[in-house]
Write a protein that holds these residues in place. Structure first.
Motif, PDB file in Angstrom:
ATOM      1  N   GLY A 123       0.927  -1.109   0.096  1.00  0.00           N
ATOM      2  CA  GLY A 123       0.137  -0.098  -0.123  1.00  0.00           C
ATOM      3  C   GLY A 123       0.924   1.505   0.017  1.00  0.00           C
ATOM      4  N   THR A 124       2.364   0.651  -0.174  1.00  0.00           N
ATOM      5  CA  THR A 124       2.997   2.921   0.270  1.00  0.00           C
ATOM      6  C   THR A 124       2.583   3.407  -1.340  1.00  0.00           C
ATOM      7  N   ALA A 125       3.238   2.220  -2.632  1.00  0.00           N
ATOM      8  CA  ALA A 125       3.071   3.463  -3.647  1.00  0.00           C
ATOM      9  C   ALA A 125       2.132   4.294  -4.001  1.00  0.00           C
ATOM     10  N   GLY A 126       0.851   3.364  -3.188  1.00  0.00           N
ATOM     11  CA  GLY A 126      -0.315   3.975  -3.647  1.00  0.00           C
ATOM     12  C   GLY A 126      -0.822   4.676  -2.342  1.00  0.00           C
ATOM     13  N   ALA A 127      -0.970   4.662  -1.505  1.00  0.00           N
ATOM     14  CA  ALA A 127      -0.714   6.001  -0.712  1.00  0.00           C
ATOM     15  C   ALA A 127      -0.141   7.220  -1.058  1.00  0.00           C
ATOM     16  N   GLY A 128       1.414   6.539  -1.809  1.00  0.00           N
ATOM     17  CA  GLY A 128       1.576   7.790  -2.539  1.00  0.00           C
ATOM     18  C   GLY A 128       1.220   8.790  -3.737  1.00  0.00           C
ATOM     19  N   GLU A 129       0.638   7.920  -4.522  1.00  0.00           N
ATOM     20  CA  GLU A 129      -0.216   7.636  -5.577  1.00  0.00           C
ATOM     21  C   GLU A 129      -1.449   9.123  -5.275  1.00  0.00           C
ATOM     22  N   GLU A 130      -1.775   8.320  -4.515  1.00  0.00           N
ATOM     23  CA  GLU A 130      -2.868   9.381  -3.268  1.00  0.00           C
ATOM     24  C   GLU A 130      -3.257  10.332  -3.621  1.00  0.00           C
ATOM     25  N   LEU A 131      -1.429  11.016  -2.353  1.00  0.00           N
ATOM     26  CA  LEU A 131      -1.587  11.995  -2.638  1.00  0.00           C
ATOM     27  C   LEU A 131      -1.039  13.322  -3.106  1.00  0.00           C
ATOM     28  N   LEU A 132      -0.231  12.572  -4.454  1.00  0.00           N
ATOM     29  CA  LEU A 132      -0.075  13.222  -6.128  1.00  0.00           C
ATOM     30  C   LEU A 132      -1.276  13.206  -6.842  1.00  0.00           C
ATOM     31  N   THR A 133      -2.235  12.825  -6.669  1.00  0.00           N
ATOM     32  CA  THR A 133      -3.562  13.264  -7.254  1.00  0.00           C
ATOM     33  C   THR A 133      -4.215  13.886  -6.465  1.00  0.00           C
ATOM     34  N   GLU A 134      -4.073  14.497  -5.280  1.00  0.00           N
ATOM     35  CA  GLU A 134      -4.717  15.356  -4.957  1.00  0.00           C
ATOM     36  C   GLU A 134      -4.327  16.558  -4.644  1.00  0.00           C
ATOM     37  N   ALA A 135      -2.681  17.102  -4.986  1.00  0.00           N
ATOM     38  CA  ALA A 135      -1.908  17.650  -5.517  1.00  0.00           C
ATOM     39  C   ALA A 135      -2.159  18.471  -7.223  1.00  0.00           C
ATOM     40  N   GLU A 136      -3.038  17.057  -7.365  1.00  0.00           N
ATOM     41  CA  GLU A 136      -3.254  17.729  -9.313  1.00  0.00           C
ATOM     42  C   GLU A 136      -3.274  17.093  -9.913  1.00  0.00           C
TER      43      GLU A 136
END
Length: 200
Positions: A123-136
């Motif tokens: 889930g580490t990579a998924g958590a990073g993807e989620e934060l980057l998506t929130e940052a547009e």
């Protein structure tokens, strides 16, 4: 009455200050004894005074020193407490969040960014993807890194992608941003063992 011829003992002066030798010797001994007694008395009194002062210092000196040191430590503690309270009151009630120095106009939000799990924690990579998506950021791929990584790092291929890499690092809370050609994407994020995204 028998008349004897006069001799030297008959020629004694009528007035004389001479006294018997035993009287003179007795007076000298008395005066000397009085002088010695007086000196000895002062020596004894001085010795007694020194002993008394030393005894008082020996028995009461430590307690006096403790009282003095205790009062000094109390004053130091009070001064430290006062300084601490003053420094705390001088600080702002809310910590100011440092503003970003990155110009968003230079960030390539549509650039492909690879986010890789180098921490071997699901889930580490998924958590990073989620934060980057929130940052547009709009173009993100995730995968596992080829080996375990101790430190999280954002890599970029050339200077054209540096600002984008720095923005991604800022979003993910990563300090290490390095330029290299040996990466799968122009901007590559490797989340290592020091990553804390899953604990947020």
């Amino acid at each position: 009455m028998t008349n004897y011829p006069r001799d030297e003992f008959d020629r004694v002066p009528e007035f004389s200050t001479r006294v018997g030798s035993h009287h003179a010797h007795g007076w000298a001994q008395s005066a000397a004894a009085k002088g010695k007694d007086s000196k000895l008395r002062w020596v004894v009194l001085t010795a007694i005074a020194v002993l008394l002062i030393g005894g008082v210092g020996f028995f009461y000196g430590p307690s006096i020193a403790d009282r003095l040191s205790g009062s000094e430590s109390t004053q130091n503690t009070e001064a430290t407490a006062t300084e601490t309270s003053q420094s705390l009151s001088a600080e702002p009630s809310e910590s100011a969040t440092p503003s970003s120095t990155i110009d968003d106009a230079d960030v390539l939000y549509g650039q492909l960014i690879g986010v890789y799990n180098g921490a071997s924690i699901a889930g580490t990579a998924g958590a990073g993807e989620e934060l980057l998506t929130e940052a547009e950021f709009t173009n993100i791929v995730t995968d596992n890194w080829t080996r375990d990584a101790e430190t999280s790092t954002v890599y970029y291929m050339s200077e054209a992608y540096r600002t984008t890499a720095e923005k991604a690092a800022e979003v993910l809370g990563i300090d290490e941003v390095l330029q290299t050609q040996n990466i799968p994407n122009r901007v590559t994020v490797v989340l290592g063992a020091d990553d804390t995204l899953n604990s947020k």
